[in-house]
Design a protein around this motif. Structure first.
Motif, PDB file in Angstrom:
ATOM      1  N   THR A 263       0.843  -1.195   0.000  1.00 33.75           N
ATOM      2  CA  THR A 263       0.000   0.000   0.000  1.00 33.75           C
ATOM      3  C   THR A 263       0.876   1.241   0.000  1.00 33.75           C
ATOM      4  O   THR A 263       0.615   2.221  -0.709  1.00 33.75           O
ATOM      5  CB  THR A 263      -0.928   0.018   1.223  1.00 33.75           C
ATOM      6  OG1 THR A 263      -1.754  -1.140   1.195  1.00 33.75           O
ATOM      7  CG2 THR A 263      -1.814   1.264   1.220  1.00 33.75           C
ATOM      8  N   TYR A 264       1.946   1.213   0.797  1.00 32.13           N
ATOM      9  CA  TYR A 264       2.887   2.330   0.845  1.00 32.13           C
ATOM     10  C   TYR A 264       3.513   2.559  -0.541  1.00 32.13           C
ATOM     11  O   TYR A 264       3.576   3.694  -1.026  1.00 32.13           O
ATOM     12  CB  TYR A 264       3.965   2.047   1.882  1.00 32.13           C
ATOM     13  CG  TYR A 264       5.155   2.974   1.805  1.00 32.13           C
ATOM     14  CD1 TYR A 264       5.074   4.285   2.292  1.00 32.13           C
ATOM     15  CD2 TYR A 264       6.356   2.549   1.247  1.00 32.13           C
ATOM     16  CE1 TYR A 264       6.160   5.136   2.201  1.00 32.13           C
ATOM     17  CE2 TYR A 264       7.443   3.393   1.159  1.00 32.13           C
ATOM     18  CZ  TYR A 264       7.343   4.684   1.639  1.00 32.13           C
ATOM     19  OH  TYR A 264       8.411   5.527   1.546  1.00 32.13           O
ATOM     20  N   GLU A 265       3.945   1.491  -1.199  1.00 27.38           N
ATOM     21  CA  GLU A 265       4.560   1.637  -2.517  1.00 27.38           C
ATOM     22  C   GLU A 265       3.528   2.123  -3.548  1.00 27.38           C
ATOM     23  O   GLU A 265       3.853   2.920  -4.433  1.00 27.38           O
ATOM     24  CB  GLU A 265       5.201   0.321  -2.931  1.00 27.38           C
ATOM     25  CG  GLU A 265       6.353  -0.064  -1.999  1.00 27.38           C
ATOM     26  CD  GLU A 265       7.187  -1.223  -2.522  1.00 27.38           C
ATOM     27  OE1 GLU A 265       7.036  -1.590  -3.703  1.00 27.38           O
ATOM     28  OE2 GLU A 265       8.000  -1.749  -1.736  1.00 27.38           O
ATOM     29  N   PHE A 266       2.293   1.652  -3.422  1.00 25.87           N
ATOM     30  CA  PHE A 266       1.204   2.141  -4.261  1.00 25.87           C
ATOM     31  C   PHE A 266       1.027   3.656  -4.078  1.00 25.87           C
ATOM     32  O   PHE A 266       0.876   4.402  -5.044  1.00 25.87           O
ATOM     33  CB  PHE A 266      -0.078   1.394  -3.874  1.00 25.87           C
ATOM     34  CG  PHE A 266      -1.360   2.024  -4.337  1.00 25.87           C
ATOM     35  CD1 PHE A 266      -1.831   1.816  -5.615  1.00 25.87           C
ATOM     36  CD2 PHE A 266      -2.118   2.798  -3.466  1.00 25.87           C
ATOM     37  CE1 PHE A 266      -3.033   2.388  -6.032  1.00 25.87           C
ATOM     38  CE2 PHE A 266      -3.311   3.367  -3.872  1.00 25.87           C
ATOM     39  CZ  PHE A 266      -3.765   3.161  -5.160  1.00 25.87           C
ATOM     40  N   CYS A 267       1.084   4.120  -2.822  1.00 23.37           N
ATOM     41  CA  CYS A 267       0.938   5.551  -2.542  1.00 23.37           C
ATOM     42  C   CYS A 267       2.075   6.358  -3.169  1.00 23.37           C
ATOM     43  O   CYS A 267       1.846   7.447  -3.702  1.00 23.37           O
ATOM     44  CB  CYS A 267       0.896   5.799  -1.038  1.00 23.37           C
ATOM     45  SG  CYS A 267      -0.644   5.300  -0.248  1.00 23.37           S
ATOM     46  N   LEU A 268       3.289   5.852  -3.106  1.00 25.87           N
ATOM     47  CA  LEU A 268       4.422   6.557  -3.686  1.00 25.87           C
ATOM     48  C   LEU A 268       4.236   6.757  -5.184  1.00 25.87           C
ATOM     49  O   LEU A 268       4.475   7.850  -5.715  1.00 25.87           O
ATOM     50  CB  LEU A 268       5.721   5.790  -3.427  1.00 25.87           C
ATOM     51  CG  LEU A 268       6.279   5.778  -2.008  1.00 25.87           C
ATOM     52  CD1 LEU A 268       7.625   5.066  -1.992  1.00 25.87           C
ATOM     53  CD2 LEU A 268       6.418   7.186  -1.446  1.00 25.87           C
ATOM     54  N   ILE A 269       3.810   5.719  -5.874  1.00 29.14           N
ATOM     55  CA  ILE A 269       3.672   5.795  -7.326  1.00 29.14           C
ATOM     56  C   ILE A 269       2.524   6.718  -7.729  1.00 29.14           C
ATOM     57  O   ILE A 269       2.619   7.482  -8.689  1.00 29.14           O
ATOM     58  CB  ILE A 269       3.497   4.385  -7.918  1.00 29.14           C
ATOM     59  CG1 ILE A 269       4.838   3.647  -7.844  1.00 29.14           C
ATOM     60  CG2 ILE A 269       2.989   4.441  -9.344  1.00 29.14           C
ATOM     61  CD1 ILE A 269       4.801   2.238  -8.355  1.00 29.14           C
ATOM     62  N   ARG A 270       1.432   6.690  -6.976  1.00 31.37           N
ATOM     63  CA  ARG A 270       0.260   7.501  -7.341  1.00 31.37           C
ATOM     64  C   ARG A 270       0.241   8.866  -6.642  1.00 31.37           C
ATOM     65  O   ARG A 270      -0.730   9.600  -6.762  1.00 31.37           O
ATOM     66  CB  ARG A 270      -1.018   6.737  -7.019  1.00 31.37           C
ATOM     67  CG  ARG A 270      -1.216   5.504  -7.888  1.00 31.37           C
ATOM     68  CD  ARG A 270      -2.679   5.207  -8.043  1.00 31.37           C
ATOM     69  NE  ARG A 270      -2.919   3.964  -8.762  1.00 31.37           N
ATOM     70  CZ  ARG A 270      -4.129   3.462  -8.943  1.00 31.37           C
ATOM     71  NH1 ARG A 270      -5.191   4.073  -8.453  1.00 31.37           N
ATOM     72  NH2 ARG A 270      -4.295   2.337  -9.608  1.00 31.37           N
ATOM     73  N   ASN A 271       1.280   9.164  -5.908  1.00 29.18           N
ATOM     74  CA  ASN A 271       1.403  10.465  -5.246  1.00 29.18           C
ATOM     75  C   ASN A 271       0.320  10.693  -4.194  1.00 29.18           C
ATOM     76  O   ASN A 271      -0.214  11.789  -4.058  1.00 29.18           O
ATOM     77  CB  ASN A 271       1.395  11.610  -6.260  1.00 29.18           C
ATOM     78  CG  ASN A 271       1.906  12.911  -5.658  1.00 29.18           C
ATOM     79  OD1 ASN A 271       2.779  12.900  -4.781  1.00 29.18           O
ATOM     80  ND2 ASN A 271       1.381  14.034  -6.117  1.00 29.18           N
ATOM     81  N   TYR A 272      -0.012   9.641  -3.436  1.00 31.29           N
ATOM     82  CA  TYR A 272      -0.895   9.776  -2.284  1.00 31.29           C
ATOM     83  C   TYR A 272      -0.039   9.908  -1.030  1.00 31.29           C
ATOM     84  O   TYR A 272       0.945   9.183  -0.862  1.00 31.29           O
ATOM     85  CB  TYR A 272      -1.817   8.567  -2.146  1.00 31.29           C
ATOM     86  CG  TYR A 272      -2.801   8.406  -3.265  1.00 31.29           C
ATOM     87  CD1 TYR A 272      -3.592   9.470  -3.687  1.00 31.29           C
ATOM     88  CD2 TYR A 272      -2.957   7.190  -3.913  1.00 31.29           C
ATOM     89  CE1 TYR A 272      -4.498   9.328  -4.722  1.00 31.29           C
ATOM     90  CE2 TYR A 272      -3.863   7.027  -4.951  1.00 31.29           C
ATOM     91  CZ  TYR A 272      -4.625   8.102  -5.351  1.00 31.29           C
ATOM     92  OH  TYR A 272      -5.520   7.958  -6.376  1.00 31.29           O
ATOM     93  N   ILE A 273      -0.404  10.817  -0.157  1.00 27.13           N
ATOM     94  CA  ILE A 273       0.324  11.021   1.096  1.00 27.13           C
ATOM     95  C   ILE A 273      -0.509  10.625   2.307  1.00 27.13           C
ATOM     96  O   ILE A 273      -0.034   9.942   3.206  1.00 27.13           O
ATOM     97  CB  ILE A 273       0.775  12.489   1.235  1.00 27.13           C
ATOM     98  CG1 ILE A 273       1.805  12.829   0.151  1.00 27.13           C
ATOM     99  CG2 ILE A 273       1.371  12.741   2.630  1.00 27.13           C
ATOM    100  CD1 ILE A 273       2.257  14.280   0.167  1.00 27.13           C
ATOM    101  N   TYR A 274      -1.781  11.026   2.315  1.00 28.53           N
ATOM    102  CA  TYR A 274      -2.616  10.875   3.501  1.00 28.53           C
ATOM    103  C   TYR A 274      -3.571   9.692   3.325  1.00 28.53           C
ATOM    104  O   TYR A 274      -4.396   9.678   2.410  1.00 28.53           O
ATOM    105  CB  TYR A 274      -3.425  12.151   3.740  1.00 28.53           C
ATOM    106  CG  TYR A 274      -2.569  13.389   3.799  1.00 28.53           C
ATOM    107  CD1 TYR A 274      -1.948  13.782   4.980  1.00 28.53           C
ATOM    108  CD2 TYR A 274      -2.347  14.157   2.646  1.00 28.53           C
ATOM    109  CE1 TYR A 274      -1.140  14.918   5.018  1.00 28.53           C
ATOM    110  CE2 TYR A 274      -1.548  15.291   2.684  1.00 28.53           C
ATOM    111  CZ  TYR A 274      -0.949  15.666   3.875  1.00 28.53           C
ATOM    112  OH  TYR A 274      -0.148  16.778   3.908  1.00 28.53           O
ATOM    113  N   THR A 275      -3.456   8.693   4.177  1.00 25.68           N
ATOM    114  CA  THR A 275      -4.356   7.553   4.141  1.00 25.68           C
ATOM    115  C   THR A 275      -5.141   7.507   5.449  1.00 25.68           C
ATOM    116  O   THR A 275      -4.564   7.553   6.535  1.00 25.68           O
ATOM    117  CB  THR A 275      -3.603   6.234   3.933  1.00 25.68           C
ATOM    118  OG1 THR A 275      -2.799   5.932   5.083  1.00 25.68           O
ATOM    119  CG2 THR A 275      -2.710   6.295   2.706  1.00 25.68           C
TER     120      THR A 275
END
Length: 202
Positions: free
Chosen positions: A124-136
């Motif tokens: 999930t963290y790596e998914f966030c990095l690629i899609r430029n998501y910071i706040y979950t």
């Protein structure tokens, strides 16, 4: 051949596995909702589902909803919040997170020790990095929230005023910021040897 796949659920059969497991976890085990055989809700139509498969069987999953769609924190979980949370292009809601009961302990697979909850969070963290998501944003039991903290995740309880029961199964609103993850402590680079990770950029 690698025994573990992490991928988005693309087929009806895979989603049916997800809904059946949700029934086991959220209806039978936790008794949080009522459902028969499959647990679904109105938020499913807006979600993407990231799953962990072991030998072709779904063992862990979560639902990802982008900021432009309705969140459970808008209604179902609104009572958990002390103040409004941010909903913008760098924010996502993670709900219906679970690991099947029989896979919650550490597993040894091809010589590698695997904790499926941590594996799901890593990708999930790596998914966030690629899609430029910071706040979950998620609603976890206090027990799971504390586990994530012990694993080195930047988990923050957004409402410290919630009274926690002795069994630590009380739900709390949790924020985790991808930009504050301690990469060296959390990421297990050895997983690449035993895990296939597909469709991250879809």
């Amino acid at each position: 051949m690698k025994q573990i796949d992490v991928r988005f659920l693309d087929t009806k059969a895979e989603r049916d596995q997800f809904y059946r497991l949700r029934h086991r976890v959220f209806t039978v085990e936790k008794q949080w909702v009522d459902s028969e055989e499959k647990e679904t809700d109105k938020f499913d139509e807006f979600g993407e589902f990231l799953g962990v498969f072991f030998q072709g069987v779904l063992v862990a999953c979560m639902r990802i909803i982008k900021h432009e769609f309705p969140w459970m924190f808008d209604s179902v979980f609104a009572h958990l919040l002390k103040e409004p949370i941010r909903k913008d292009p760098q924010s996502i809601e993670l709900t219906r997170y679970f690991v099947a009961p029989e896979f919650r302990k550490i597993q040894t697979i091809d010589g590698q020790k695997i904790l499926f909850s941590k594996l799901l969070q890593q990708y999930t963290y790596e998914f966030c990095l690629i899609r430029n998501y910071i706040y979950t944003y998620s609603a976890f039991t206090y027990r799971v929230y504390r586990l994530f903290q012990l694993q080195g995740l930047p988990a923050v309880n957004l409402n410290e005023d919630i009274e926690i029961g002795d069994d630590m199964e009380t739900a709390v609103p949790v924020l985790m910021r991808a930009d504050r993850t301690n990469i060296e402590r959390f990421l297990d680079k050895g997983l690449a040897e035993v895990v296939n990770f597909h469709h991250l950029r879809n």
